[in-house]
Scaffold this motif. Structure first.
Motif, PDB file in Angstrom:
ATOM      1  N   GLU A   1       0.647  -1.276   0.011  1.00 22.60           N
ATOM      2  CA  GLU A   1      -0.042  -0.120  -0.083  1.00 22.60           C
ATOM      3  C   GLU A   1       0.928   1.127  -0.034  1.00 22.60           C
ATOM      4  OE1 GLU A   1      -1.967  -3.485   1.113  1.00 22.60           O
ATOM      5  OE2 GLU A   1      -0.302  -2.425   2.031  1.00 22.60           O
ATOM      6  N   LEU A   2       1.819   1.179   0.799  1.00 23.43           N
ATOM      7  CA  LEU A   2       2.506   2.449   0.879  1.00 23.43           C
ATOM      8  C   LEU A   2       3.464   2.523  -0.436  1.00 23.43           C
ATOM      9  CD1 LEU A   2       4.059   2.231   4.676  1.00 23.43           C
ATOM     10  CD2 LEU A   2       2.679   4.157   3.527  1.00 23.43           C
TER      11      LEU A   2
ATOM     12  N   ASN B   1       3.766  -2.338 -11.366  1.00 21.24           N
ATOM     13  CA  ASN B   1       3.994  -0.867 -11.709  1.00 21.24           C
ATOM     14  C   ASN B   1       5.446  -0.696 -12.707  1.00 21.24           C
ATOM     15  OD1 ASN B   1       2.373   1.258 -10.139  1.00 21.24           O
ATOM     16  ND2 ASN B   1       2.716  -0.621  -8.821  1.00 21.24           N
TER      17      ASN B   1
ATOM     18  N   ASP C   1       2.534   6.483  -6.793  1.00 24.65           N
ATOM     19  CA  ASP C   1       1.509   7.312  -7.599  1.00 24.65           C
ATOM     20  C   ASP C   1       2.033   8.684  -7.316  1.00 24.65           C
ATOM     21  OD1 ASP C   1       0.169   5.161  -8.261  1.00 24.65           O
ATOM     22  OD2 ASP C   1      -1.276   5.332  -6.475  1.00 24.65           O
ATOM     23  N   ALA C   2       2.757   9.133  -6.197  1.00 20.55           N
ATOM     24  CA  ALA C   2       3.073  10.509  -5.876  1.00 20.55           C
ATOM     25  C   ALA C   2       4.078  10.874  -7.015  1.00 20.55           C
ATOM     26  CB  ALA C   2       3.663  10.708  -4.399  1.00 20.55           C
TER      27      ALA C   2
ATOM     28  N   GLN D   1       2.636   1.705  -3.350  1.00 15.37           N
ATOM     29  CA  GLN D   1       1.763   2.433  -4.346  1.00 15.37           C
ATOM     30  C   GLN D   1       1.622   3.902  -4.109  1.00 15.37           C
ATOM     31  OE1 GLN D   1       0.751   0.347  -7.111  1.00 15.37           O
ATOM     32  NE2 GLN D   1       0.360   2.324  -7.925  1.00 15.37           N
ATOM     33  N   ARG D   2       1.484   4.177  -2.970  1.00 15.80           N
ATOM     34  CA  ARG D   2       1.386   5.578  -2.649  1.00 15.80           C
ATOM     35  C   ARG D   2       2.449   6.300  -3.074  1.00 15.80           C
ATOM     36  NH1 ARG D   2       0.081   6.873   3.498  1.00 15.80           N
ATOM     37  NH2 ARG D   2       0.709   8.842   2.491  1.00 15.80           N
ATOM     38  N   LEU D   3       3.677   5.978  -3.003  1.00 16.46           N
ATOM     39  CA  LEU D   3       5.085   6.506  -3.279  1.00 16.46           C
ATOM     40  C   LEU D   3       5.029   6.549  -4.899  1.00 16.46           C
ATOM     41  CD1 LEU D   3       7.786   7.689  -2.621  1.00 16.46           C
ATOM     42  CD2 LEU D   3       8.807   5.186  -2.760  1.00 16.46           C
TER      43      LEU D   3
END
Length: 411
Positions: free
Chosen positions: A5-6, A46, A12-13, A8-10
């Motif tokens: 989850e983290l 990704n 995406d940012a 993917q957040r990174l």
């Protein structure tokens, strides 16, 4: 490693700020002992395209001494899974000079590494600095290989990689001929940054995270090293940089020269053409005592040395560059050398730069110190026309003649 989850957040940012180029490469360093399947799946989803894995050494006794347990089977399982998902660019890192390493143990590790068929390899020397790294105080100093043993371990790795067809890249990397790093070296596009050798043409490298270093055309910037300080700077100022260095034009010229030496063991002045000519000329003049003629340079190539015309390796067995300004004179009789070679014994001497080619190039190894090295300073008779130094090569494969190519007349 971050949770899926983290992670993917990174990603995406980053994607929200930077567009992916056509030659986008997504590379991640993975520890096989901590690589959870869901994390690997998130990376592949990704567009993960390259993976770097630290092996160090597969020998159990060596791993126990350094406190790092990572079996060959664990490493192979992760690599096989990644290749099954289409990730074929695999980099492996090894260390020589570790406690309890021996020729027999290290050759066993190298044999296992070769079965993994990595795309790139890096071989680094272990630095034992317990006064800087407290965890190294647990490593028994008496078990560390000495200088000669370290040299032999490094040579063992180099010989193994070369025999398997890997191309030497700079001082410590190897790559398959078809790999982009080998192609960059062949096309004079190889770069060296804080992360090692690269084929990335970008002049800007942005580092995220605590202690990360960013590179810009005009200097460097390093983020706060402590995680808490890094977070505080980002929260308060938006920028994590804690210290940096601004390079003036002279610094940029010198930096480019250093990069050339790190990549090609020689400096091509044409590569400095983008910088102001007057500053290049002034900095270049400082290097005069160390320079050899532009047509003749030395570099380390595989297990020996080769002469180069420009940056194109020559296959000639010997190249002698005479010094026109010196009158020809009879050489002083040679004396025996402790290593089995001979060299001229002058009454007066100067410091000289030398250009060498060893034959056969693929079977001759230079000595680590003393007798033979790429930029040896050799005492010669100032009145000799073409002074020479003869040395028996390691393993008695051949002998090599070395002729002076330029003189820095410091009597």
């Amino acid at each position: 490693m971050l949770s899926p989850e983290l992670l993917q957040r990174l990603i995406d940012a980053i994607d929200a700020v930077f567009d992916r180029s056509d030659d986008f490469e997504f590379s991640v360093e993975i520890d096989p002992t901590e690589a959870a399947p869901e994390v690997l799946e998130a990376l592949v989803a990704n567009q993960l395209s390259r993976v770097s894995i630290g092996v160090q050494d597969f020998d159990p006794k060596v791993q126990e001494a350094i406190g790092r347990t990572q079996t060959f089977e664990q490493t192979k399982t992760v690599i096989d899974w990644l290749r099954g998902q289409g990730v074929h660019n695999i980099n492996l890192d090894l260390l020589y000079g570790l406690p309890w390493q021996s020729g027999t143990r290290f050759r066993a590790t190298l044999a296992q590494v070769m079965t993994l068929a990595p795309t790139r390899l890096a071989i680094y020397g272990y630095a034992h600095v317990p006064w800087m790294s407290k965890r190294q105080t647990m490593i028994p100093t008496a078990a560390l290989p000495g200088p000669k043993a370290r040299f032999e371990l490094a040579n063992c790795a180099r010989d193994t990689f070369s025999a398997e067809g890997y191309v030497p890249i700079g001082i410590d990397h190897f790559a398959r001929p078809e790999d982009s790093l080998s192609q960059a070296q062949a096309n004079q596009q190889l770069k060296r940054n804080f992360q090692g050798y690269s084929d990335d043409p970008a002049e800007t490298l942005i580092g995220f995270g605590a202690s990360a270093i960013s590179t810009f055309p005009g200097g460097f910037s390093q983020n706060a090293a402590a995680t808490s300080a890094y977070q505080a700077r980002v929260a308060n100022d938006g920028l994590a940089g804690m210290r940096g260095f601004v390079m003036d034009i002279d610094d940029q010229v010198i930096a480019r020269c250093i990069e050339q030496l790190m990549c090609y063991f020689a400096i091509d002045r044409a590569a400095l053409s983008a910088l102001p000519a007057d500053r290049v000329a002034e900095v270049w003049a400082r290097f005069a005592p160390c320079q050899m003629p532009s047509r003749t340079r030395c570099r380390s190539a595989q297990t020996g040395l080769r002469s180069m015309t420009g940056f194109n390796p020559l296959s000639a067995s010997l190249r002698i560059t005479s010094i026109p300004t010196w009158p020809t004179a009879t050489r002083i009789p040679p004396r025996s050398d402790a290593r089995g070679g001979t060299h001229s014994q002058p009454s007066r001497s100067v410091s000289c730069s030398v250009s060498v080619t060893l034959s056969p190039a693929n079977h001759v190894r230079p000595y680590s110190t003393g007798t033979l090295s790429p930029f040896t300073l050799i005492p010669v008779d100032r009145n000799s026309g073409s002074p020479s130094f003869t040395c028996s090569c390691r393993a008695s494969v051949a002998s090599a003649n070395i002729a002076v190519s330029r003189v820095d007349a410091r009597v």
